[in-house]
Motif scaffolding. Structure first.
Motif, PDB file in Angstrom:
ATOM      1  N   THR A 344       4.629  47.824  30.295  1.00  0.00           N
ATOM      2  CA  THR A 344       4.505  46.554  30.747  1.00  0.00           C
ATOM      3  C   THR A 344       3.018  46.129  30.280  1.00  0.00           C
ATOM      4  O   THR A 344       2.755  44.863  29.953  1.00  0.00           O
ATOM      5  CB  THR A 344       4.211  46.310  32.367  1.00  0.00           C
ATOM      6  OG1 THR A 344       5.599  47.034  32.637  1.00  0.00           O
ATOM      7  CG2 THR A 344       4.182  45.189  32.920  1.00  0.00           C
ATOM      8  N   GLY A 345       1.938  46.898  30.239  1.00  0.00           N
ATOM      9  CA  GLY A 345       0.500  46.422  29.911  1.00  0.00           C
ATOM     10  C   GLY A 345       0.432  46.002  28.430  1.00  0.00           C
ATOM     11  O   GLY A 345      -0.124  44.903  28.072  1.00  0.00           O
ATOM     12  N   HIS A 346       1.444  47.003  27.582  1.00  0.00           N
ATOM     13  CA  HIS A 346       1.325  46.447  26.192  1.00  0.00           C
ATOM     14  C   HIS A 346       2.027  45.010  25.801  1.00  0.00           C
ATOM     15  O   HIS A 346       1.837  44.489  25.072  1.00  0.00           O
ATOM     16  CB  HIS A 346       1.804  47.706  25.442  1.00  0.00           C
ATOM     17  CG  HIS A 346       2.134  47.306  24.168  1.00  0.00           C
ATOM     18  ND1 HIS A 346       0.999  47.334  22.985  1.00  0.00           N
ATOM     19  CD2 HIS A 346       3.116  47.226  23.050  1.00  0.00           C
ATOM     20  CE1 HIS A 346       1.420  47.180  22.035  1.00  0.00           C
ATOM     21  NE2 HIS A 346       2.890  47.103  21.829  1.00  0.00           N
ATOM     22  N   LEU A 347       3.381  45.047  26.811  1.00  0.00           N
ATOM     23  CA  LEU A 347       4.183  43.769  26.607  1.00  0.00           C
ATOM     24  C   LEU A 347       3.148  42.655  26.701  1.00  0.00           C
ATOM     25  O   LEU A 347       3.409  41.543  26.010  1.00  0.00           O
ATOM     26  CB  LEU A 347       5.268  44.223  27.682  1.00  0.00           C
ATOM     27  CG  LEU A 347       6.225  43.046  27.343  1.00  0.00           C
ATOM     28  CD1 LEU A 347       6.967  42.406  26.055  1.00  0.00           C
ATOM     29  CD2 LEU A 347       7.201  42.988  28.567  1.00  0.00           C
ATOM     30  N   TYR A 348       2.548  42.618  27.759  1.00  0.00           N
ATOM     31  CA  TYR A 348       1.724  41.526  28.275  1.00  0.00           C
ATOM     32  C   TYR A 348       0.621  41.269  27.236  1.00  0.00           C
ATOM     33  O   TYR A 348       0.511  39.878  26.865  1.00  0.00           O
ATOM     34  CB  TYR A 348       0.820  41.613  29.560  1.00  0.00           C
ATOM     35  CG  TYR A 348       2.139  41.733  30.723  1.00  0.00           C
ATOM     36  CD1 TYR A 348       3.452  41.287  30.724  1.00  0.00           C
ATOM     37  CD2 TYR A 348       1.762  42.338  31.939  1.00  0.00           C
ATOM     38  CE1 TYR A 348       4.329  41.600  31.683  1.00  0.00           C
ATOM     39  CE2 TYR A 348       2.574  42.619  32.990  1.00  0.00           C
ATOM     40  CZ  TYR A 348       3.691  42.037  32.821  1.00  0.00           C
ATOM     41  OH  TYR A 348       4.820  42.148  33.889  1.00  0.00           O
ATOM     42  N   GLN A 349       0.075  41.907  26.352  1.00  0.00           N
ATOM     43  CA  GLN A 349      -0.531  41.864  25.344  1.00  0.00           C
ATOM     44  C   GLN A 349      -0.149  41.080  24.029  1.00  0.00           C
ATOM     45  O   GLN A 349      -0.486  40.320  23.650  1.00  0.00           O
ATOM     46  CB  GLN A 349      -1.445  43.343  25.102  1.00  0.00           C
ATOM     47  CG  GLN A 349      -2.360  43.975  25.890  1.00  0.00           C
ATOM     48  CD  GLN A 349      -3.513  43.251  26.276  1.00  0.00           C
ATOM     49  OE1 GLN A 349      -4.079  42.353  25.181  1.00  0.00           O
ATOM     50  NE2 GLN A 349      -4.456  43.406  27.309  1.00  0.00           N
ATOM     51  N   VAL A 350       1.088  41.836  23.867  1.00  0.00           N
ATOM     52  CA  VAL A 350       1.816  41.203  22.854  1.00  0.00           C
ATOM     53  C   VAL A 350       2.261  39.736  23.273  1.00  0.00           C
ATOM     54  O   VAL A 350       2.142  38.765  22.030  1.00  0.00           O
ATOM     55  CB  VAL A 350       3.142  41.965  22.711  1.00  0.00           C
ATOM     56  CG1 VAL A 350       4.023  41.301  21.507  1.00  0.00           C
ATOM     57  CG2 VAL A 350       2.817  43.337  22.076  1.00  0.00           C
ATOM     58  N   ILE A 351       2.544  39.387  24.456  1.00  0.00           N
ATOM     59  CA  ILE A 351       2.916  38.069  24.645  1.00  0.00           C
ATOM     60  C   ILE A 351       1.760  36.894  24.433  1.00  0.00           C
ATOM     61  O   ILE A 351       1.928  36.048  24.012  1.00  0.00           O
ATOM     62  CB  ILE A 351       3.582  37.856  26.090  1.00  0.00           C
ATOM     63  CG1 ILE A 351       4.940  38.820  26.001  1.00  0.00           C
ATOM     64  CG2 ILE A 351       3.734  36.519  26.589  1.00  0.00           C
ATOM     65  CD1 ILE A 351       5.573  38.931  27.494  1.00  0.00           C
ATOM     66  N   ALA A 352       0.726  37.520  25.207  1.00  0.00           N
ATOM     67  CA  ALA A 352      -0.655  36.684  24.978  1.00  0.00           C
ATOM     68  C   ALA A 352      -1.033  36.359  23.694  1.00  0.00           C
ATOM     69  O   ALA A 352      -1.558  35.621  23.313  1.00  0.00           O
ATOM     70  CB  ALA A 352      -1.740  37.391  25.914  1.00  0.00           C
TER      71      ALA A 352
END
Length: 398
Positions: A344-352
């Motif tokens: 989840t943390g890595h996913l949010y970084q990619v989206i941002a």
């Protein structure tokens, strides 16, 4: 293209000038039309304009011109009448002959002049007609000083009407085998050219030359015509113009145009101009292509309508989940972000990183949507508007 149109314009101007010049030349042609027409409105030599005009002046209201048949005349005019019939070839139908004889029995008078009479008419009144086969057309003959015609002979005071010498061109036929109740009223070199037959209390005068009623003859000398019209004592005089000429089955506007040399020339030139106009005009002109309006994208309207329906139902949680589902689908198609099986943390970084939206906002939005999905309780309208504004940032900063 400019030189092309200029060249065509010059061609059209030249043809137009030629057309006007030809019309001016042909219209000045003063040659006399010697065709036998017998029409009351025709001022040609062999029309009957003068006859019709003089009859109106002499007999006033007693004279009338009618296109009615004998049957119609008998019904419309109850007074005694004299019916004048002039024709080139008189081809009366059996009904016309029957009505003619009935009118004669009632005391009416007929004056009939024609070059040729139908066999039915000859049989009904017991006479025969024969043509002068060697007679030349009147307008082709060259008159000489010593040539005696009917016009010159009638000027002689001692000339009798029952024995006159008539120009061959004015008499094309004569009568023989006359009925017993008839008497000759005009002869030509021993041949009968006019006779009167008694029928009941009426009478009918047959004349083998309608030329005697034409403008040419009346203008020169009308004594012979006056003799044929003498002793008219009826209350009405009718010029039955219906029987003037036979209707031709091949009569058309093109036939009448080709009879006149000027009209024929103008018609041919106009036809040629018409063809040239289409030939040269078709080279550069193109069919008008209609403007086709592009198909309207109704997806946005559909989305707005669907969202409004969910909003009006008051199920804000369901509407928020659908908006979240649309957002994930958009991020997958536009930025190739996969939401399944990722940290989840890595996913949010990619989206941002791919949407230029701050990580805190991404973290806050997606965590809240997960809570709403797990918690089946409804959310308020204010919270729905707040979440939608956060979602809109991903579309604006793409």
């Amino acid at each position: 293209m400019k030189s092309y149109f200029l060249q065509n314009r010059v061609i059209y101007i030249i043809l137009l000038v030629g057309l006007v010049a030809l019309f001016s030349v042909t219209s000045n042609n003063k040659s006399t039309d010697w065709d036998l027409t017998l029409l009351p409105d025709d001022q040609k030599p062999f029309g009957t304009f003068l006859f019709d005009t003089l009859m109106k002046e002499d007999f006033k209201d007693k004279y009338t011109k009618s296109e009615e048949t004998f049957y119609q005349l008998k019904s419309s005019i109850s007074k005694s009448k004299t019916v004048i019939v002039i024709a080139d070839k008189l081809d009366l139908k059996p009904d016309d002959i029957h009505e003619m004889k009935e009118s004669l029995q009632q005391g009416d008078r007929f004056i009939v002049a024609a070059n040729n009479f139908s066999q039915a008419l000859c049989d009904s009144f017991n006479f025969a007609s024969e043509s002068f086969f060697r007679a030349k057309p009147f307008w082709e003959k060259k008159e000489s000083d010593n040539q005696k015609t009917l016009l010159s002979l009638l000027d002689q005071s001692n000339q009798k009407f029952d024995s006159v010498s008539v120009d061959e061109g004015l008499i094309k036929s004569f009568f023989h085998s006359l009925p017993s109740n008839s008497n000759v009223i005009m002869e030509n070199r021993g041949q009968t050219i006019a006779f009167r037959a008694q029928e009941g209390s009426g009478s009918v005068d047959f004349c083998s030359s309608p030329f005697l009623f034409t403008n040419y003859f009346i203008l020169e000398n009308s004594r012979a015509t006056n003799h044929l019209l003498s002793n008219i004592n009826t209350e009405k005089i009718v010029f039955a113009s219906k029987y003037l000429m036979l209707k031709r089955s091949d009569d058309s506007i093109f036939r009448n145009i080709y009879k006149n040399r000027a009209l024929k020339s103008i018609f041919i030139i106009l036809f040629v101009l018409f063809v040239l106009f289409f030939v040269f005009g078709a080279k550069r002109q193109q069919r008008v292509i209609p403007i086709i309006a592009p198909l309207r994208n109704s997806s946005l309207d559909f989305a707005k309508l669907t969202g409004r329906m969910y909003f009006l139902r008051g199920n804000h949680r369901d509407l928020c989940l659908k908006k979240a589902s649309y957002l994930k689908d958009y991020l997958t198609q536009s930025h190739f972000i996969q939401f399944a099986d990722q940290d989840t943390g890595h996913l949010y970084q990619v989206i941002a990183a791919k949407t230029n939206v701050e990580v805190q906002i991404v973290h806050k939005l997606f965590n809240r949507m997960e809570q709403i999905a797990k918690n089946k309780s409804n959310i308020t309208e204010e919270e729905l508007h707040h979440l939608i504004k956060m979602m809109d940032q991903f579309y604006k900063k793409q």
